[in-house]
Design a protein around this motif. Sequence first.
Motif, PDB file in Angstrom:
ATOM      1  N   GLY A 175      39.785  26.373  38.793  1.00 22.45           N
ATOM      2  CA  GLY A 175      39.114  27.231  37.833  1.00 22.45           C
ATOM      3  C   GLY A 175      38.647  28.550  38.415  1.00 22.45           C
ATOM      4  N   CYS A 176      38.040  29.361  37.556  1.00 24.07           N
ATOM      5  CA  CYS A 176      37.552  30.659  37.978  1.00 24.07           C
ATOM      6  C   CYS A 176      36.354  31.057  37.130  1.00 24.07           C
ATOM      7  CB  CYS A 176      38.656  31.705  37.834  1.00 24.07           C
ATOM      8  SG  CYS A 176      38.097  33.320  38.393  1.00 24.07           S
ATOM      9  N   SER A 177      35.318  31.584  37.769  1.00 23.13           N
ATOM     10  CA  SER A 177      34.118  32.015  37.034  1.00 23.13           C
ATOM     11  C   SER A 177      33.935  33.519  37.125  1.00 23.13           C
ATOM     12  CB  SER A 177      32.877  31.322  37.607  1.00 23.13           C
ATOM     13  OG  SER A 177      33.067  29.944  37.697  1.00 23.13           O
ATOM     14  N   LYS A 178      35.000  34.274  37.445  1.00 24.25           N
ATOM     15  CA  LYS A 178      34.836  35.712  37.634  1.00 24.25           C
ATOM     16  C   LYS A 178      34.957  36.480  36.310  1.00 24.25           C
ATOM     17  CE  LYS A 178      34.378  35.436  42.074  1.00 24.25           C
ATOM     18  NZ  LYS A 178      34.104  33.984  42.016  1.00 24.25           N
ATOM     19  N   TYR A 179      35.668  35.955  35.371  1.00 28.22           N
ATOM     20  CA  TYR A 179      35.818  36.606  34.062  1.00 28.22           C
ATOM     21  C   TYR A 179      36.207  38.080  34.158  1.00 28.22           C
ATOM     22  CZ  TYR A 179      33.908  32.337  32.118  1.00 28.22           C
ATOM     23  OH  TYR A 179      33.723  31.021  31.769  1.00 28.22           O
ATOM     24  N   CYS A 180      37.225  38.410  34.931  1.00 28.23           N
ATOM     25  CA  CYS A 180      37.769  39.766  34.896  1.00 28.23           C
ATOM     26  C   CYS A 180      38.153  40.040  33.437  1.00 28.23           C
ATOM     27  CB  CYS A 180      39.011  39.866  35.783  1.00 28.23           C
ATOM     28  SG  CYS A 180      38.649  39.469  37.494  1.00 28.23           S
ATOM     29  N   SER A 181      37.967  41.287  32.987  1.00 30.97           N
ATOM     30  CA  SER A 181      38.055  41.522  31.543  1.00 30.97           C
ATOM     31  C   SER A 181      39.463  41.335  30.980  1.00 30.97           C
ATOM     32  CB  SER A 181      37.548  42.933  31.223  1.00 30.97           C
ATOM     33  OG  SER A 181      38.417  43.878  31.815  1.00 30.97           O
ATOM     34  N   PHE A 182      40.496  41.279  31.859  1.00 29.26           N
ATOM     35  CA  PHE A 182      41.876  41.176  31.373  1.00 29.26           C
ATOM     36  C   PHE A 182      42.432  39.764  31.431  1.00 29.26           C
ATOM     37  CE2 PHE A 182      41.685  42.383  35.870  1.00 29.26           C
ATOM     38  CZ  PHE A 182      42.364  41.311  36.447  1.00 29.26           C
ATOM     39  N   CYS A 183      41.688  38.805  31.996  1.00 30.08           N
ATOM     40  CA  CYS A 183      42.316  37.565  32.466  1.00 30.08           C
ATOM     41  C   CYS A 183      41.928  36.337  31.647  1.00 30.08           C
ATOM     42  CB  CYS A 183      41.924  37.361  33.930  1.00 30.08           C
ATOM     43  SG  CYS A 183      42.721  35.959  34.688  1.00 30.08           S
ATOM     44  N   VAL A 184      42.912  35.493  31.361  1.00 33.53           N
ATOM     45  CA  VAL A 184      42.659  34.281  30.555  1.00 33.53           C
ATOM     46  C   VAL A 184      42.248  33.079  31.402  1.00 33.53           C
ATOM     47  CG1 VAL A 184      44.216  34.713  28.616  1.00 33.53           C
ATOM     48  CG2 VAL A 184      45.115  33.601  30.653  1.00 33.53           C
ATOM     49  N   VAL A 185      42.431  33.177  32.728  1.00 29.97           N
ATOM     50  CA  VAL A 185      42.279  31.974  33.551  1.00 29.97           C
ATOM     51  C   VAL A 185      40.931  31.242  33.366  1.00 29.97           C
ATOM     52  CG1 VAL A 185      42.168  31.155  35.955  1.00 29.97           C
ATOM     53  CG2 VAL A 185      44.053  32.601  35.209  1.00 29.97           C
ATOM     54  N   PRO A 186      39.790  31.968  33.331  1.00 30.06           N
ATOM     55  CA  PRO A 186      38.534  31.229  33.167  1.00 30.06           C
ATOM     56  C   PRO A 186      38.488  30.422  31.859  1.00 30.06           C
ATOM     57  CG  PRO A 186      38.104  33.461  33.895  1.00 30.06           C
ATOM     58  CD  PRO A 186      39.562  33.404  33.542  1.00 30.06           C
ATOM     59  N   TYR A 187      39.231  30.897  30.855  1.00 28.61           N
ATOM     60  CA  TYR A 187      39.229  30.178  29.574  1.00 28.61           C
ATOM     61  C   TYR A 187      40.207  29.007  29.586  1.00 28.61           C
ATOM     62  CZ  TYR A 187      37.258  34.758  28.611  1.00 28.61           C
ATOM     63  OH  TYR A 187      36.506  35.895  28.696  1.00 28.61           O
ATOM     64  N   GLY A 224      43.662  27.723  45.295  1.00 25.14           N
ATOM     65  CA  GLY A 224      42.637  27.839  44.265  1.00 25.14           C
ATOM     66  C   GLY A 224      42.738  29.229  43.671  1.00 25.14           C
ATOM     67  N   GLN A 225      42.172  29.445  42.494  1.00 28.11           N
ATOM     68  CA  GLN A 225      42.190  30.796  41.919  1.00 28.11           C
ATOM     69  C   GLN A 225      41.331  31.736  42.748  1.00 28.11           C
ATOM     70  OE1 GLN A 225      44.179  31.807  39.699  1.00 28.11           O
ATOM     71  NE2 GLN A 225      44.915  29.833  38.965  1.00 28.11           N
ATOM     72  N   ASN A 226      40.302  31.180  43.374  1.00 25.88           N
ATOM     73  CA  ASN A 226      39.377  31.949  44.214  1.00 25.88           C
ATOM     74  C   ASN A 226      38.921  31.079  45.353  1.00 25.88           C
ATOM     75  OD1 ASN A 226      38.654  34.577  43.164  1.00 25.88           O
ATOM     76  ND2 ASN A 226      38.182  33.419  41.330  1.00 25.88           N
ATOM     77  N   VAL A 227      39.779  30.877  46.341  1.00 23.45           N
ATOM     78  CA  VAL A 227      39.423  29.901  47.378  1.00 23.45           C
ATOM     79  C   VAL A 227      38.155  30.281  48.132  1.00 23.45           C
ATOM     80  CG1 VAL A 227      41.610  28.757  47.832  1.00 23.45           C
ATOM     81  CG2 VAL A 227      41.132  30.947  48.894  1.00 23.45           C
ATOM     82  N   SER A 229      42.355  34.744  47.347  1.00 21.88           N
ATOM     83  CA  SER A 229      40.938  35.024  47.567  1.00 21.88           C
ATOM     84  C   SER A 229      40.538  36.248  46.755  1.00 21.88           C
ATOM     85  CB  SER A 229      40.666  35.232  49.048  1.00 21.88           C
ATOM     86  OG  SER A 229      41.627  36.103  49.584  1.00 21.88           O
ATOM     87  N   HIS A 230      39.246  36.417  46.581  1.00 17.93           N
ATOM     88  CA  HIS A 230      38.717  37.523  45.764  1.00 17.93           C
ATOM     89  C   HIS A 230      37.860  38.419  46.648  1.00 17.93           C
ATOM     90  CE1 HIS A 230      36.516  39.718  42.743  1.00 17.93           C
ATOM     91  NE2 HIS A 230      37.290  39.212  41.804  1.00 17.93           N
ATOM     92  N   PRO A 231      38.036  39.750  46.538  1.00 19.78           N
ATOM     93  CA  PRO A 231      37.282  40.655  47.417  1.00 19.78           C
ATOM     94  C   PRO A 231      35.764  40.469  47.317  1.00 19.78           C
ATOM     95  CG  PRO A 231      39.015  41.846  46.253  1.00 19.78           C
ATOM     96  CD  PRO A 231      38.979  40.462  45.669  1.00 19.78           C
ATOM     97  N   LYS A 253      35.970  44.756  35.393  1.00 18.88           N
ATOM     98  CA  LYS A 253      34.873  43.885  35.838  1.00 18.88           C
ATOM     99  C   LYS A 253      35.243  43.157  37.130  1.00 18.88           C
ATOM    100  CE  LYS A 253      31.972  43.443  31.916  1.00 18.88           C
ATOM    101  NZ  LYS A 253      32.300  44.836  31.606  1.00 18.88           N
ATOM    102  N   ARG A 254      35.781  43.889  38.083  1.00 21.44           N
ATOM    103  CA  ARG A 254      36.176  43.249  39.336  1.00 21.44           C
ATOM    104  C   ARG A 254      34.994  43.091  40.308  1.00 21.44           C
ATOM    105  NH1 ARG A 254      40.425  40.203  40.164  1.00 21.44           N
ATOM    106  NH2 ARG A 254      40.628  40.902  42.309  1.00 21.44           N
ATOM    107  N   GLY A 255      33.962  43.944  40.134  1.00 18.43           N
ATOM    108  CA  GLY A 255      32.776  43.734  40.976  1.00 18.43           C
ATOM    109  C   GLY A 255      32.850  44.349  42.363  1.00 18.43           C
TER     110      GLY A 255
HETATM  111 FE1  F3S Z   1      39.635  34.955  38.084  1.00 18.43          FE
HETATM  112 FE2  F3S Z   1      41.578  35.966  36.695  1.00 18.43          FE
HETATM  113 FE3  F3S Z   1      39.874  37.562  37.843  1.00 18.43          FE
HETATM  114  S1  F3S Z   1      41.693  34.180  37.959  1.00 18.43           S
HETATM  115  S2  F3S Z   1      39.292  36.496  39.653  1.00 18.43           S
HETATM  116  S3  F3S Z   1      39.377  36.096  36.224  1.00 18.43           S
HETATM  117  S4  F3S Z   1      42.062  37.814  37.789  1.00 18.43           S
END
Ligand code: F3S
Length: 442
Positions: free
Chosen positions: A156-168, A200-203, A239-241, A278-280
């Motif tokens: 899973g992923c809890s970052k919720y980048c504004s373009f991404c469906v993965v957290p949903y 992982g989506q964000n190891v 990984s996520h920056p 919303k990359r942070g």
């Molecule tokens: Fe997560 Fe998608 Fe951003 S997997 S880190 S919401 S690109």
Amino acid sequence: MAGKLYIKTFGCQMNEYDSSRMADLLADTEAMVLTQDPRDASLILLNTCSVREKAQDKVFSDLGRLRELKRANPELLIGVGGCVASQEGEEIVARAPYVDMVFGPQTLHRLPDMIAARRRTGRPQVDISFPEIEKFDRLPPPRVEGPCAFVSIMEGCSKYCSFCVVPYTRGEEVSRPLEQVLEEVAGLADEGVREVTLLGQNVNAYRGPRGGGPPADLASLLDYLAEVPGLSRIRYTTSHPKEFTQRLIDAHGRLPLLGDQVHLPVQSGSDRILSGMKRGYTALEYKSIVRRLRSANPAVCIGSDFIVGFPGETEADFQATLRLVDDVGFDGGYSFLYSPRPGTPAASLSDATPQEEKAGRLERLQARLGALADGISAGMVGQVEEVLVEGPSRKDPLESSGRTRNNRMVNFAATGVAPGSLVRVRITAALAHSLRGEIAAP
Ligand code: F3S
Ligand code: SAM
């Protein structure tokens, strides 16, 4: 239901991994064997991806074709898993009533129960819930094929980048307990695995619960894994920056097992766009991570993901991305045209840039990334590299294949080299997708 299983996988490495776990599970519980021919199968599974529109559309066109197979063989069972399943749920059965099971990335371990329920009730089964991490308690140990293996450490992923469906579609971040991961890796190493890739989506958001202590972060997990007898390489992706901590950077200085490649998605080099996404982090913060990583391990190569044509991206924003690409000197990367995904915040943003202009930007970016990666490959010619041998080369049985520390495939003349061994190879030529070499004198 003994019989043959056909799995078609769309999308990312997480999906590849999930597909291999489905095959392990169904071999274990139902004695099913894999087939490469859907016409032979008694169960067909589509493991889907919804990260971009194209991947999602393919699923429905594939389902149309499977309908014909089902007509010819009414006993055939069809299952749809992965992110499209998670997003569409019952809608899939409404659109394609010949689908028998719909399951999400977190419920694939329930497949045997769903198959039984489908047979008992005669009705399609849909289960796309997120039952925390129960999945891993219910899956058999992974089957070992060759010296390299994948190990999922978080979901899973809890970052919720504004373009991404993965957290949903995959739910919030959940980490596997530290002891469970260590046990799995030690078991794999016992069976001859020499390289593990932690998935992982964000190891680097890993917070593995452990008996009697605070959760373990990725840096401590890596320290523990470096002690596993037999392992010679550990990689991780993605990984996520935002959570690329100094502790993790220091681990790259301390642990040679980490190799010389890190995949760190940046998406854009424009701070305005990064903030809209919303990359942070800012481009400068990203560069600071790379600088510190290189001072910990000067040989490290950085790969990345990019999105071109995010709503409102101007030529100046795109130029900032090209500048970042040159400043960092990326070692290749994946770049995609922005694809609006239903239900994500960015999907409602207006966007005036014509599609052809975006396509032109993508081409320019890809040319630049390709040239940088080729330059790094060319610079390796003449060097002696540590290569982890994967086995005989696919094209020529008189050759062996393996990967360098910076994850390039090398073919070299040698037979009978044990898969998993580390050999020193002098690079003799850089080709488009691989290197050639010869065994170097010890
Ligand atoms: Fe997560 Fe998608 Fe951003 S997997 S880190 S919401 S690109
Ligand atoms: N966890 C990773 C990260 O740190 O960004 C990304 C995982 S995502 C499934 C894989 C890649 O798909 C992203 O890095 C991004 O470049 C791309 N992607 C995600 N959503 C997208 C969209 N709506 N359009 C185009 N590309 C997208």
